[in-house]
Design an enzyme around this catalytic site. Structure first.
Site, PDB file in Angstrom:
ATOM      1  CG  HIS A  37      21.261  14.588  87.719  1.00  0.00           C
ATOM      2  ND1 HIS A  37      20.535  15.536  87.027  1.00  0.00           N
ATOM      3  CD2 HIS A  37      20.511  14.263  88.798  1.00  0.00           C
ATOM      4  CE1 HIS A  37      19.392  15.765  87.659  1.00  0.00           C
ATOM      5  NE2 HIS A  37      19.352  15.014  88.740  1.00  0.00           N
ATOM      6  CD  GLN A 153      17.176  13.131  98.192  1.00  0.00           C
ATOM      7  OE1 GLN A 153      16.017  13.272  97.898  1.00  0.00           O
ATOM      8  NE2 GLN A 153      18.142  13.153  97.288  1.00  0.00           N
TER       9      GLN A 153
HETATM   10  P1  AMP Z   1      17.151  14.346  91.549  1.00  0.00           P
HETATM   11  O1  AMP Z   1      17.114  13.886  90.142  1.00  0.00           O
HETATM   12  O2  AMP Z   1      16.779  15.782  91.724  1.00  0.00           O
HETATM   13  O3  AMP Z   1      16.405  13.432  92.486  1.00  0.00           O
HETATM   14  O4  AMP Z   1      18.666  14.266  92.011  1.00  0.00           O
HETATM   15  C1  AMP Z   1      19.384  13.064  91.922  1.00  0.00           C
HETATM   16  C2  AMP Z   1      20.684  13.217  92.660  1.00  0.00           C
HETATM   17  O5  AMP Z   1      21.446  14.273  92.080  1.00  0.00           O
HETATM   18  C3  AMP Z   1      20.486  13.584  94.139  1.00  0.00           C
HETATM   19  O6  AMP Z   1      21.441  12.903  94.914  1.00  0.00           O
HETATM   20  C4  AMP Z   1      20.736  15.064  94.140  1.00  0.00           C
HETATM   21  O7  AMP Z   1      21.164  15.570  95.386  1.00  0.00           O
HETATM   22  C5  AMP Z   1      21.822  15.185  93.084  1.00  0.00           C
HETATM   23  N1  AMP Z   1      21.869  16.554  92.562  1.00  0.00           N
HETATM   24  C6  AMP Z   1      20.850  17.287  92.066  1.00  0.00           C
HETATM   25  N2  AMP Z   1      21.269  18.507  91.723  1.00  0.00           N
HETATM   26  C7  AMP Z   1      22.593  18.574  92.020  1.00  0.00           C
HETATM   27  C8  AMP Z   1      23.610  19.567  91.903  1.00  0.00           C
HETATM   28  N3  AMP Z   1      23.349  20.771  91.413  1.00  0.00           N
HETATM   29  N4  AMP Z   1      24.854  19.263  92.308  1.00  0.00           N
HETATM   30  C9  AMP Z   1      25.145  18.032  92.820  1.00  0.00           C
HETATM   31  N5  AMP Z   1      24.236  17.040  92.954  1.00  0.00           N
HETATM   32  C10 AMP Z   1      22.982  17.308  92.554  1.00  0.00           C
END
Ligand code: AMP
Length: 280
Positions: A37, A153
Site C-alpha cells: 500500500h 481488479q
Molecule cells: P487492499 O487494501 O487489499 O484492497 O489493496 C489496496 C490497493 O493496494 C490495491 O490497489 C492493491 O492491488 C494494492 N496492493 C495490495 N497488496 C499489494 C502489494 N503487495 N504490492 C502492490 N500493491 C498492492
C-alpha cells in the site's frame, strides 16, 4: 494529515484545494496497511500535489462473510503509517456513510469478470466497481493508484473508467514482495507461523511456470503446476491459469496473446492468497 469520515466534509475540503489548482492522487485501500500500500502512496506523492488515501473494508465485495469478519483492521496503526509517509488526507468512512441506501447497481464488465476471481467470487467485482465509482465521485482524483498484485481488479477498474467515461488516470503499480517472494497482503497477518513458512511456495511456483514457458505450452505448464500442488499437504490450489494480459482469457498457445500472465489462488489454512506473474 487531515482525517475525514464524512463525505460532505471531505468534498468541501478537496474542492477548496482543487480551486487552488492542486492535483489529487488517490489510493483506495481496505486498511491493514503494508509496504505494498505504501508504495502506492509514495508513487502518488511523486505525481501529485495532494495525496488522498482511503480505508474502507467494503462489505459488498466480500462473498465470504467469515473473510469479512476476520479481515484485519488497525486504523490507528494505519493512520500513523500514512502520517509518517506524508500522506495529506485520509478518508475513513463507516458502512452507513458509504451505503445509506440499498444497493441495486449491476455492472457488466463482460468476459473479464467471468473468469478467475469473477467466477470464484460471485458479486465480488460488482462490489469493487460500486465502491470505486463512489470513491471516485467523492474524491474526483486526477490519478488513482492500484496494485498489479490484484491484476484482474486493475483490469476491472480500467473497464469501469471506460464504462463510466471517467477522466481519472489509472496508474498501475508493481507487486511488492517479502524477501522470500511472498506477495505482501493484509491477509498474510492471518497465517500461522508454520503457514507463513511454506507460503513462499506460491511465488516459487509462479516463477517455475515462467521459466518453463520457453520449452512448454500453456497446457503443459498448467498440468505441471497442478501436480506440484498435489504434493503439498497444507496448501490447496484453487486455480492456476495462464491468460492474455488484456481480457484475461485463458490461452492454449503462446501465439494467442501479445502479453501473457500466470494467475494463482491458493488456500493456506483458512487464508486465501492471490498472486500473479508476467510470463511475457
Ligand atoms: P487492499 O487494501 O487489499 O484492497 O489493496 C489496496 C490497493 O493496494 C490495491 O490497489 C492493491 O492491488 C494494492 N496492493 C495490495 N497488496 C499489494 C502489494 N503487495 N504490492 C502492490 N500493491 C498492492
Amino acid at each position: 494529515m487531515k482525517v475525514f469520515s464524512k463525505i460532505i466534509l471531505l468534498k468541501t475540503y478537496l474542492e477548496s484545494e482543487k480551486a487552488l489548482g492542486r492535483t489529487i492522487g488517490f489510493v483506495p485501500t481496505m486498511g491493514a496497511l503494508h509496504e505494498g500500500h505504501l508504495s502506492l502512496v509514495r508513487q502518488a506523492k511523486k505525481d501529485n500535489d495532494l495525496v488522498v488515501a482511503s480505508i474502507f473494508v467494503n462489505p459488498i465485495q466480500f462473498n465470504n462473510p467469515d473473510d469479512l469478519k476476520k479481515y484485519p483492521r488497525d486504523i490507528n496503526k494505519d493512520q500513523a503509517m500514512l502520517e509518517q509517509l506524508g500522506c495529506d488526507v485520509l478518508f475513513a468512512p463507516d458502512v452507513e456513510e458509504m451505503y445509506p441506501d440499498p444497493i441495486t447497481k449491476e455492472y457488466d464488465f463482460g468476459p473479464l469478470a467471468m473468469v478467475m476471481e469473477g467466477a470464484s467470487r460471485k458479486g465480488h467485482f460488482n462490489g469493487v466497481g460500486i465502491v470505486v465509482k463512489k470513491l471516485f465521485d467523492i474524491v474526483d482524483p486526477d490519478k488513482a493508484y492500484f496494485g498489479e498484485k490484484d491484476y484482474q481488479q486493475l483490469a476491472i477498474i480500467k473497464k469501469l473508467v471506460k464504462i463510466e467515461n471517467l477522466a481519472v488516470k489509472i496508474v498501475p503499480s508493481p507487486t511488492v514482495r517479502e524477501k522470500d517472494g511472498l506477495a505482501m497482503s493484509s491477509r498474510n497477518e492471518r497465517l500461522t507461523v508454520e503457514e507463513r513458512e511454506i507460503a513462499p511456495f506460491i511465488y516459487k511456483s509462479l516463477q517455475f511456470a515462467k521459466e518453463k514457458a520457453s520449452s512448454l505450452n500453456p497446457n503443459e505448464i498448467r498440468l505441471l503446476i497442478r501436480n506440484q500442488f498435489k504434493d503439498q499437504s497444507k496448501m490447496e490450489l484453487e486455480y492456476f491459469e495462464i491468460a492474455d494480459d488484456k481480457e484475461l482469457q485463458a490461452i492454449d498457445n503462446w501465439e494467442d496473446a501479445i502479453g501473457a500472465i500466470g494467475f494463482i489462488v491458493v488456500h493456506l489454512g483458512k487464508v486465501r492468497l492471490i498472486d500473479n506473474i508476467r510470463i511475457y
